[in-house]
Design a protein around this motif. Structure first.
Motif, PDB file in Angstrom:
ATOM      1  N   PHE A 302       0.809  -1.211   0.000  1.00 49.86           N
ATOM      2  CA  PHE A 302       0.000   0.000   0.000  1.00 49.86           C
ATOM      3  C   PHE A 302       0.852   1.276   0.000  1.00 49.86           C
ATOM      4  CE2 PHE A 302      -2.424  -3.413   2.058  1.00 49.86           C
ATOM      5  CZ  PHE A 302      -3.439  -3.516   1.122  1.00 49.86           C
ATOM      6  N   SER A 303       2.101   1.112  -0.402  1.00 56.96           N
ATOM      7  CA  SER A 303       2.973   2.283  -0.549  1.00 56.96           C
ATOM      8  C   SER A 303       2.653   2.984  -1.865  1.00 56.96           C
ATOM      9  CB  SER A 303       4.438   1.862  -0.523  1.00 56.96           C
ATOM     10  OG  SER A 303       4.745   1.032  -1.634  1.00 56.96           O
ATOM     11  N   PRO A 304       3.037   4.265  -2.006  1.00 58.46           N
ATOM     12  CA  PRO A 304       2.777   4.980  -3.265  1.00 58.46           C
ATOM     13  C   PRO A 304       3.451   4.289  -4.446  1.00 58.46           C
ATOM     14  CG  PRO A 304       3.486   6.492  -1.541  1.00 58.46           C
ATOM     15  CD  PRO A 304       3.692   5.122  -1.001  1.00 58.46           C
ATOM     16  N   ILE A 305       2.900   4.502  -5.618  1.00 53.94           N
ATOM     17  CA  ILE A 305       3.490   3.920  -6.836  1.00 53.94           C
ATOM     18  C   ILE A 305       4.958   4.289  -6.947  1.00 53.94           C
ATOM     19  CG2 ILE A 305       3.440   3.994  -9.365  1.00 53.94           C
ATOM     20  CD1 ILE A 305       0.372   4.370  -9.126  1.00 53.94           C
ATOM     21  N   ASP A 306       5.272   5.556  -6.729  1.00 54.49           N
ATOM     22  CA  ASP A 306       6.665   6.007  -6.780  1.00 54.49           C
ATOM     23  C   ASP A 306       6.783   7.235  -5.876  1.00 54.49           C
ATOM     24  OD1 ASP A 306       9.248   6.739  -7.317  1.00 54.49           O
ATOM     25  OD2 ASP A 306       9.004   6.877  -9.491  1.00 54.49           O
ATOM     26  N   THR A 311       4.600  12.781 -11.181  1.00 54.18           N
ATOM     27  CA  THR A 311       3.248  13.217 -11.530  1.00 54.18           C
ATOM     28  C   THR A 311       2.338  12.907 -10.346  1.00 54.18           C
ATOM     29  OG1 THR A 311       2.494  11.107 -12.464  1.00 54.18           O
ATOM     30  CG2 THR A 311       3.687  12.600 -13.949  1.00 54.18           C
ATOM     31  N   TYR A 312       1.126  13.435 -10.373  1.00 49.27           N
ATOM     32  CA  TYR A 312       0.252  13.267  -9.209  1.00 49.27           C
ATOM     33  C   TYR A 312      -0.112  11.807  -8.973  1.00 49.27           C
ATOM     34  CZ  TYR A 312      -4.233  12.332 -11.538  1.00 49.27           C
ATOM     35  OH  TYR A 312      -5.254  11.761 -12.239  1.00 49.27           O
ATOM     36  N   VAL A 313      -0.162  10.979 -10.042  1.00 47.28           N
ATOM     37  CA  VAL A 313      -0.578   9.579  -9.855  1.00 47.28           C
ATOM     38  C   VAL A 313       0.391   8.805  -8.981  1.00 47.28           C
ATOM     39  CG1 VAL A 313      -1.822   9.512 -12.058  1.00 47.28           C
ATOM     40  CG2 VAL A 313       0.561   8.734 -11.976  1.00 47.28           C
ATOM     41  N   ASP A 314       1.645   9.256  -8.912  1.00 43.96           N
ATOM     42  CA  ASP A 314       2.668   8.508  -8.185  1.00 43.96           C
ATOM     43  C   ASP A 314       2.390   8.426  -6.692  1.00 43.96           C
ATOM     44  OD1 ASP A 314       4.301   7.943 -10.439  1.00 43.96           O
ATOM     45  OD2 ASP A 314       4.980  10.011 -10.436  1.00 43.96           O
ATOM     46  N   THR A 315       1.753   9.437  -6.147  1.00 38.19           N
ATOM     47  CA  THR A 315       1.419   9.413  -4.720  1.00 38.19           C
ATOM     48  C   THR A 315      -0.093   9.326  -4.466  1.00 38.19           C
ATOM     49  OG1 THR A 315       1.531  11.843  -4.715  1.00 38.19           O
ATOM     50  CG2 THR A 315       3.495  10.641  -3.995  1.00 38.19           C
ATOM     51  N   TYR A 316      -0.883   9.533  -5.494  1.00 40.26           N
ATOM     52  CA  TYR A 316      -2.349   9.484  -5.353  1.00 40.26           C
ATOM     53  C   TYR A 316      -2.832   8.042  -5.259  1.00 40.26           C
ATOM     54  CZ  TYR A 316      -7.148  11.143  -6.171  1.00 40.26           C
ATOM     55  OH  TYR A 316      -8.482  11.461  -6.048  1.00 40.26           O
ATOM     56  N   TYR A 317      -2.129   7.123  -5.946  1.00 37.04           N
ATOM     57  CA  TYR A 317      -2.509   5.709  -5.977  1.00 37.04           C
ATOM     58  C   TYR A 317      -1.412   4.853  -5.361  1.00 37.04           C
ATOM     59  CZ  TYR A 317      -5.849   7.398  -9.482  1.00 37.04           C
ATOM     60  OH  TYR A 317      -6.834   8.082 -10.138  1.00 37.04           O
ATOM     61  N   THR A 318      -1.792   3.666  -4.885  1.00 32.53           N
ATOM     62  CA  THR A 318      -0.822   2.729  -4.318  1.00 32.53           C
ATOM     63  C   THR A 318      -0.483   1.636  -5.327  1.00 32.53           C
ATOM     64  OG1 THR A 318      -2.488   1.227  -3.413  1.00 32.53           O
ATOM     65  CG2 THR A 318      -1.784   3.100  -2.018  1.00 32.53           C
ATOM     66  N   LYS A 319       0.608   0.939  -5.044  1.00 35.21           N
ATOM     67  CA  LYS A 319       0.993  -0.191  -5.895  1.00 35.21           C
ATOM     68  C   LYS A 319      -0.083  -1.276  -5.871  1.00 35.21           C
ATOM     69  CE  LYS A 319       6.015   0.379  -5.275  1.00 35.21           C
ATOM     70  NZ  LYS A 319       6.087   1.324  -4.145  1.00 35.21           N
ATOM     71  N   ALA A 320      -0.650  -1.513  -4.695  1.00 30.87           N
ATOM     72  CA  ALA A 320      -1.694  -2.541  -4.582  1.00 30.87           C
ATOM     73  C   ALA A 320      -2.901  -2.199  -5.450  1.00 30.87           C
ATOM     74  CB  ALA A 320      -2.120  -2.696  -3.119  1.00 30.87           C
ATOM     75  N   TYR A 321      -3.296  -0.950  -5.452  1.00 30.35           N
ATOM     76  CA  TYR A 321      -4.454  -0.541  -6.250  1.00 30.35           C
ATOM     77  C   TYR A 321      -4.141  -0.660  -7.747  1.00 30.35           C
ATOM     78  CZ  TYR A 321      -8.266   2.272  -8.141  1.00 30.35           C
ATOM     79  OH  TYR A 321      -9.355   2.700  -8.862  1.00 30.35           O
ATOM     80  N   LEU A 322      -2.949  -0.232  -8.143  1.00 31.73           N
ATOM     81  CA  LEU A 322      -2.597  -0.330  -9.553  1.00 31.73           C
ATOM     82  C   LEU A 322      -2.499  -1.785  -9.996  1.00 31.73           C
ATOM     83  CD1 LEU A 322      -1.907   1.146 -12.157  1.00 31.73           C
ATOM     84  CD2 LEU A 322       0.490   1.272 -11.396  1.00 31.73           C
TER      85      LEU A 322
END
Length: 376
Positions: A302-306, A311-322
């Motif tokens: 559940f950490s941020p994508i990057d 870009t905003y998606v890197d902290t708006y979404y998690t690796k698990a969600y993606l």
């Protein structure tokens, strides 16, 4: 078009410069997102501009000629207005696409006759009509019509193809000078160095292209399957010959590591479908290595994508969600990954520029190459 070279890195041939066209400034080194058919696949122009923020994108002459067709683009007032993009655009000549249609095309001195991949209809590309098509598209930088050789390629074929590319260039220049731009702003023509992976041919071609005195120059026929070491060797030969006061564009390259290594050799401009294509397959590029988001290991991460947050998606979404979005084949997953990868590529070349200006590019590059080799 103007090019001003700001500085060269003391430990390599890396350069930082500024290209100025009628559509604005391009700070180099630069990566150009590929907008093949009047769109960068998987991202809106609004998000592309606000999140990725590229100074220039690339369009494709072959595809735009077939769809929506040049008459539609003329009626729209050119590609900029058609796709609502007010920054710079570069178009390739269609030579690579024609090369990739090996079962559907016939090359002669006059030009190339090919079959459309869409409906099987026959079409002809010549140096003259490719100039007219690119005038109608209206890109700020347009490419001369060339023949892209395959890899591997025997010496005789590579030599004959290179000389044909040179003869086609002469015809491109003649026709380009006879046809004014259509939309009230200037266009620059870049010729293309060929010669496969033969050192003497690359040297000869680079000298011929340099003698044309164009506003910028391109290196083609690489990233077509040859080992990376061959690519770097050919690039170094060519950049040592092409004039330092003109921008240099390495076509179709490549991975983040390829880009950094070629920046070190004196290349200023890059394009590649890799960040968007790999994004749609779940591969994310980061400064610490590549992530296959489809792997099971990410399903409860559940950490941020990057955390670098380009870009905003890197902290708006998690690796698990993606990972979940890819598991259920949800289109949003591909869109998120596309924005991330494009944001990372533009961050990479801009960070490279900062380190060139600071004079420590080489040491930074070596650290980055080592990190990006990791599989996370």
């Amino acid at each position: 078009m103007k090019f001003e070279l700001a500085v060269t890195d003391p430990g390599s041939s890396a350069r930082a410069g500024v290209i100025t066209t009628d559509h604005g400034i391009i700070e180099t080194p630069i990566f150009m997102p590929v907008g093949t058919i009047a769109t960068v696949k998987g991202i809106s122009q609004k998000d592309l501009k606000e999140q990725v923020d590229p100074d220039i994108i690339l369009g494709n002459t072959y595809h735009l000629y077939l769809r929506p067709q040049t008459e539609i683009l003329k009626k729209a007032g050119g590609l900029h207005k058609f796709m609502n993009w007010d920054r710079n655009i570069l178009t390739d000549s269609g030579g690579y696409q024609v090369y990739s249609l090996s079962e559907r095309r016939k090359i002669k001195e006059e030009g190339v006759r090919f079959k459309s991949h869409i409906d099987g209809s026959y079409h002809n590309f010549t140096p003259e009509n490719v100039m007219e098509i690119q005038r109608a598209i209206g890109a700020d930088i347009i490419m001369a019509f060339d023949e892209c050789t395959p890899y591997p390629c025997d010496y005789r074929y590579a030599k004959n193809s290179m000389h044909r590319t040179h003869r086609w260039l002469d015809r491109c220049i003649t026709h380009f000078e006879k046809t004014p731009p259509l939309y009230g702003y200037s266009q620059a023509l870049f010729p293309i160095v060929q010669g496969s992976t033969y050192k003497d041919l690359r040297k000869e071609s680079a000298e011929y292209i340099a003698s044309a005195g164009a506003e910028g120059n391109a290196i083609g026929g690489l990233s077509v399957g040859e080992p990376a070491e061959e690519m770097y060797a050919m690039t170094e030969i060519v950049t040592n010959i092409l004039p330092k006061e003109k921008p240099r564009y390495l076509m179709g390259v490549g991975t983040p590591i390829n880009i950094l290594e070629n920046i070190a050799l004196g290349v200023d401009m890059f394009d590649c479908v890799m960040p968007t294509r790999n994004a749609r397959n779940g591969m994310l590029f980061t400064s610490h290595g590549t992530i296959n988001i489809k792997n099971k290991k990410w399903e409860d991460d559940f950490s941020p994508i990057d955390e670098a947050a380009n870009t905003y998606v890197d902290t708006y979404y998690t690796k698990a969600y993606l990972k979940h979005l890819f598991s259920v084949n949800e289109l949003l997953g591909k869109q998120i990954a596309t924005m991330h990868n494009l944001g990372f590529y533009l961050w990479l070349v801009r960070e490279a520029r900062k380190h060139i200006l600071a004079g420590d590019f080489s040491s930074w590059k070596n650290v980055m190459v080592k990190q990006m080799n990791n599989r996370l």
